[in-house]
Write a protein that holds these residues in place. Structure first.
Motif, PDB file in Angstrom:
ATOM      1  N   PHE A  92       0.792  -1.233   0.000  1.00  0.00           N
ATOM      2  CA  PHE A  92       0.000   0.000   0.000  1.00  0.00           C
ATOM      3  C   PHE A  92       0.829   1.291   0.000  1.00  0.00           C
ATOM      4  CE2 PHE A  92      -2.953   3.080   2.036  1.00  0.00           C
ATOM      5  CZ  PHE A  92      -3.931   3.064   1.061  1.00  0.00           C
ATOM      6  N   PRO A  93       1.885   1.440   0.819  1.00  0.00           N
ATOM      7  CA  PRO A  93       2.634   2.702   0.824  1.00  0.00           C
ATOM      8  C   PRO A  93       3.212   3.079  -0.540  1.00  0.00           C
ATOM      9  CG  PRO A  93       3.195   1.428   2.759  1.00  0.00           C
ATOM     10  CD  PRO A  93       2.379   0.528   1.883  1.00  0.00           C
ATOM     11  N   ALA A  94       3.703   2.101  -1.286  1.00  0.00           N
ATOM     12  CA  ALA A  94       4.273   2.392  -2.600  1.00  0.00           C
ATOM     13  C   ALA A  94       3.209   2.890  -3.567  1.00  0.00           C
ATOM     14  CB  ALA A  94       4.955   1.139  -3.166  1.00  0.00           C
ATOM     15  N   ASP A 152       5.204  -5.189  11.091  1.00  0.00           N
ATOM     16  CA  ASP A 152       6.433  -5.566  10.373  1.00  0.00           C
ATOM     17  C   ASP A 152       6.249  -5.347   8.876  1.00  0.00           C
ATOM     18  OD1 ASP A 152       7.832  -6.466  12.670  1.00  0.00           O
ATOM     19  OD2 ASP A 152       6.835  -8.413  12.558  1.00  0.00           O
ATOM     20  N   ALA A 153       5.113  -5.773   8.357  1.00  0.00           N
ATOM     21  CA  ALA A 153       4.833  -5.633   6.928  1.00  0.00           C
ATOM     22  C   ALA A 153       4.775  -4.166   6.526  1.00  0.00           C
ATOM     23  CB  ALA A 153       3.513  -6.327   6.580  1.00  0.00           C
ATOM     24  N   LEU A 154       4.139  -3.341   7.355  1.00  0.00           N
ATOM     25  CA  LEU A 154       4.054  -1.914   7.048  1.00  0.00           C
ATOM     26  C   LEU A 154       5.441  -1.280   7.003  1.00  0.00           C
ATOM     27  CD1 LEU A 154       2.414   0.652   6.583  1.00  0.00           C
ATOM     28  CD2 LEU A 154       2.239   0.894   9.080  1.00  0.00           C
ATOM     29  N   LYS A 155       6.298  -1.652   7.938  1.00  0.00           N
ATOM     30  CA  LYS A 155       7.653  -1.099   7.966  1.00  0.00           C
ATOM     31  C   LYS A 155       8.438  -1.496   6.718  1.00  0.00           C
ATOM     32  CE  LYS A 155       8.064  -0.912  13.018  1.00  0.00           C
ATOM     33  NZ  LYS A 155       8.754  -1.493  14.214  1.00  0.00           N
ATOM     34  N   VAL A 156       8.301  -2.756   6.291  1.00  0.00           N
ATOM     35  CA  VAL A 156       8.975  -3.189   5.069  1.00  0.00           C
ATOM     36  C   VAL A 156       8.415  -2.435   3.870  1.00  0.00           C
ATOM     37  CG1 VAL A 156       9.406  -5.135   3.511  1.00  0.00           C
ATOM     38  CG2 VAL A 156       9.563  -5.465   5.983  1.00  0.00           C
ATOM     39  N   GLY A 157       7.101  -2.216   3.872  1.00  0.00           N
ATOM     40  CA  GLY A 157       6.478  -1.455   2.793  1.00  0.00           C
ATOM     41  C   GLY A 157       6.995  -0.030   2.729  1.00  0.00           C
ATOM     42  N   LEU A 158       7.214   0.590   3.872  1.00  0.00           N
ATOM     43  CA  LEU A 158       7.777   1.942   3.904  1.00  0.00           C
ATOM     44  C   LEU A 158       9.226   1.928   3.410  1.00  0.00           C
ATOM     45  CD1 LEU A 158       6.299   3.202   7.299  1.00  0.00           C
ATOM     46  CD2 LEU A 158       5.629   3.927   4.992  1.00  0.00           C
ATOM     47  N   ALA A 159       9.956   0.870   3.783  1.00  0.00           N
ATOM     48  CA  ALA A 159      11.334   0.747   3.293  1.00  0.00           C
ATOM     49  C   ALA A 159      11.352   0.614   1.778  1.00  0.00           C
ATOM     50  CB  ALA A 159      12.007  -0.467   3.943  1.00  0.00           C
ATOM     51  N   GLN A 160      10.358  -0.103   1.222  1.00  0.00           N
ATOM     52  CA  GLN A 160      10.292  -0.269  -0.227  1.00  0.00           C
ATOM     53  C   GLN A 160      10.142   1.078  -0.934  1.00  0.00           C
ATOM     54  OE1 GLN A 160       8.170  -3.386  -3.075  1.00  0.00           O
ATOM     55  NE2 GLN A 160       6.625  -2.051  -2.181  1.00  0.00           N
ATOM     56  N   CYS A 161       9.509   2.031  -0.298  1.00  0.00           N
ATOM     57  CA  CYS A 161       9.273   3.340  -0.917  1.00  0.00           C
ATOM     58  C   CYS A 161      10.577   4.073  -1.230  1.00  0.00           C
ATOM     59  CB  CYS A 161       8.396   4.202  -0.027  1.00  0.00           C
ATOM     60  SG  CYS A 161       6.698   3.595   0.130  1.00  0.00           S
ATOM     61  N   THR A 162      11.643   3.776  -0.491  1.00  0.00           N
ATOM     62  CA  THR A 162      12.923   4.430  -0.788  1.00  0.00           C
ATOM     63  C   THR A 162      13.437   4.027  -2.162  1.00  0.00           C
ATOM     64  OG1 THR A 162      14.247   2.678   0.257  1.00  0.00           O
ATOM     65  CG2 THR A 162      13.502   4.495   1.660  1.00  0.00           C
ATOM     66  N   ALA A 163      12.954   2.888  -2.670  1.00  0.00           N
ATOM     67  CA  ALA A 163      13.395   2.418  -3.986  1.00  0.00           C
ATOM     68  C   ALA A 163      12.784   3.228  -5.114  1.00  0.00           C
ATOM     69  CB  ALA A 163      13.046   0.943  -4.160  1.00  0.00           C
ATOM     70  N   MET A 164      11.900   4.167  -4.803  1.00  0.00           N
ATOM     71  CA  MET A 164      11.395   5.063  -5.836  1.00  0.00           C
ATOM     72  C   MET A 164      12.515   5.949  -6.366  1.00  0.00           C
ATOM     73  SD  MET A 164       7.700   6.072  -4.155  1.00  0.00           S
ATOM     74  CE  MET A 164       7.266   7.151  -5.520  1.00  0.00           C
ATOM     75  N   ILE A 165      13.563   6.122  -5.575  1.00  0.00           N
ATOM     76  CA  ILE A 165      14.756   6.828  -6.042  1.00  0.00           C
ATOM     77  C   ILE A 165      15.561   5.845  -6.890  1.00  0.00           C
ATOM     78  CG2 ILE A 165      16.827   8.094  -5.397  1.00  0.00           C
ATOM     79  CD1 ILE A 165      15.528   8.593  -2.673  1.00  0.00           C
ATOM     80  N   PRO A 166      15.737   6.078  -8.176  1.00  0.00           N
ATOM     81  CA  PRO A 166      16.442   5.108  -9.026  1.00  0.00           C
ATOM     82  C   PRO A 166      17.875   4.882  -8.566  1.00  0.00           C
ATOM     83  CG  PRO A 166      16.178   7.209 -10.170  1.00  0.00           C
ATOM     84  CD  PRO A 166      15.346   7.291  -8.933  1.00  0.00           C
ATOM     85  N   GLY A 177      16.122  -3.545   4.271  1.00  0.00           N
ATOM     86  CA  GLY A 177      15.221  -2.930   5.230  1.00  0.00           C
ATOM     87  C   GLY A 177      14.632  -3.962   6.166  1.00  0.00           C
ATOM     88  N   GLY A 178      14.225  -5.109   5.621  1.00  0.00           N
ATOM     89  CA  GLY A 178      13.699  -6.183   6.455  1.00  0.00           C
ATOM     90  C   GLY A 178      14.715  -6.695   7.452  1.00  0.00           C
ATOM     91  N   MET A 179      15.960  -6.843   7.031  1.00  0.00           N
ATOM     92  CA  MET A 179      17.015  -7.301   7.936  1.00  0.00           C
ATOM     93  C   MET A 179      17.229  -6.306   9.073  1.00  0.00           C
ATOM     94  SD  MET A 179      19.703  -8.829   5.101  1.00  0.00           S
ATOM     95  CE  MET A 179      21.053  -8.968   6.293  1.00  0.00           C
ATOM     96  N   LEU A 180      17.218  -5.013   8.752  1.00  0.00           N
ATOM     97  CA  LEU A 180      17.386  -3.995   9.792  1.00  0.00           C
ATOM     98  C   LEU A 180      16.201  -3.982  10.757  1.00  0.00           C
ATOM     99  CD1 LEU A 180      18.827  -1.056   7.646  1.00  0.00           C
ATOM    100  CD2 LEU A 180      20.049  -2.401   9.376  1.00  0.00           C
ATOM    101  N   LEU A 181      15.047  -4.443  10.286  1.00  0.00           N
ATOM    102  CA  LEU A 181      13.843  -4.462  11.122  1.00  0.00           C
ATOM    103  C   LEU A 181      13.691  -5.761  11.910  1.00  0.00           C
ATOM    104  CD1 LEU A 181      11.418  -2.857   8.517  1.00  0.00           C
ATOM    105  CD2 LEU A 181      12.190  -1.816  10.664  1.00  0.00           C
TER     106      LEU A 181
END
Length: 277
Positions: A92-94, A152-166, A177-181
């Motif tokens: 959802f965040p992405a 946990d899932a929401l946090k990983v989803g927020l981490a995924q949003c950083t990938a919007m930066i190419p 991100g998951g490993m850090l969490l």
């Protein structure tokens, strides 16, 4: 259809499949490869996103047993329902940020210099995450995707949003991100693969619909070759990666990112290579 253009499509498909699920940024590699091949106009940008679907077919094939069992168990089993909900929560965040800022990001950040810079930054983040997990094994509290909570899932989803930066890497953002969490390397990798299914299919469908005016039936062979090559190379890459992480860390990918990023920046600044945006 121009045979040279079809060859370029095949190369871009292989680049997509080989890099999509490694923490090295498929988008970044596609931008750089497209710049070198002269395959970087508006239609090519739609192509880059659309062929991600081929890579997703490879994920579905590799994880077919788990996906099928989850779908069949959804009406009755709480664990299957929680797993599916976690994937949707992480997705959802992405969706929100992509709709709000996707156009601006493509307009201003899809350049080789940004990609190379993010390669380097992401490499150091991977080294930090791997060192943290090695030095503090007690921080790893989740060893399989079924044990993840909605938070946990929401946090990983927020981490995924950083990938919007190419250059940051979707798989890198979700795995590291998951490993850090608190996820193990295996659990983070598995969840990254599952999360890729709605994320990449959604991005591809949205891009095709939004930019449909750029496309015609004559483009079918071009996109078809890209999809097939993406599927084949991604299937090989996923099978290799799952074996690799059983006994290796992601540090090797971190060093690759750093070295490759420095090479791109150096060649761009000296004019050795014309990394056209």
């Amino acid at each position: 259809m121009d045979i040279v253009l079809l060859i370029k499509a095949a190369i871009m498909g292989m680049v997509e499949g080989l890099t999509e699920f490694l923490p090295i940024s498929s988008t970044g590699h596609l931008i750089l490869a497209g710049a070198l091949l002269g395959f970087d106009d508006d239609k090519a940008k739609v192509f880059d996103i659309a062929i991600q679907t081929g890579a997703i077919f490879a994920v579905i094939l590799v994880y077919w047993q788990k996906i099928r069992d989850t779908v069949l168990a959804l009406p009755t089993e709480r664990q299957a329902q929680r797993f599916a909900l976690n994937v949707l929560i992480a997705f959802f965040p992405a969706v929100i940020l992509g709709l709000l800022y996707g156009k601006a990001i493509k307009a201003h950040l899809f350049t080789p210099v940004v990609v190379a810079s993010m390669f380097i930054i992401g490499g150091f983040i991977i080294i930090w995450a791997e060192r943290r997990q090695r030095n503090k094994p007690s921080a790893t509290r989740i060893h399989d995707v079924e044990s993840m909570t909605a938070l946990d899932a929401l946090k990983v989803g927020l981490a995924q949003c950083t990938a919007m930066i190419p250059g940051m890497s979707r798989s890198g953002a979700t795995i590291i991100g998951g490993m850090l969490l608190g996820l193990s390397r295996k659990a983070a990798t598995d969840f990254s693969f599952y999360l890729a299914i709605p994320t990449l299919i959604g991005a591809g469908a949205y891009s095709l619909f939004k930019d449909r005016a750029l496309l015609s039936w004559a483009d079918v062979p071009l996109f078809g070759i890209g999809l097939v090559m993406s599927f084949l190379s991604a299937w090989l890459c996923i099978r290799w990666l799952l074996r690799y992480i059983a006994s290796h860390s992601f540090v090797g990918f971190a060093y690759y990112r750093i070295v490759f990023g420095i090479v791109v920046l150096a060649t761009a600044w000296t004019g050795t290579v014309n990394w056209a945006a």
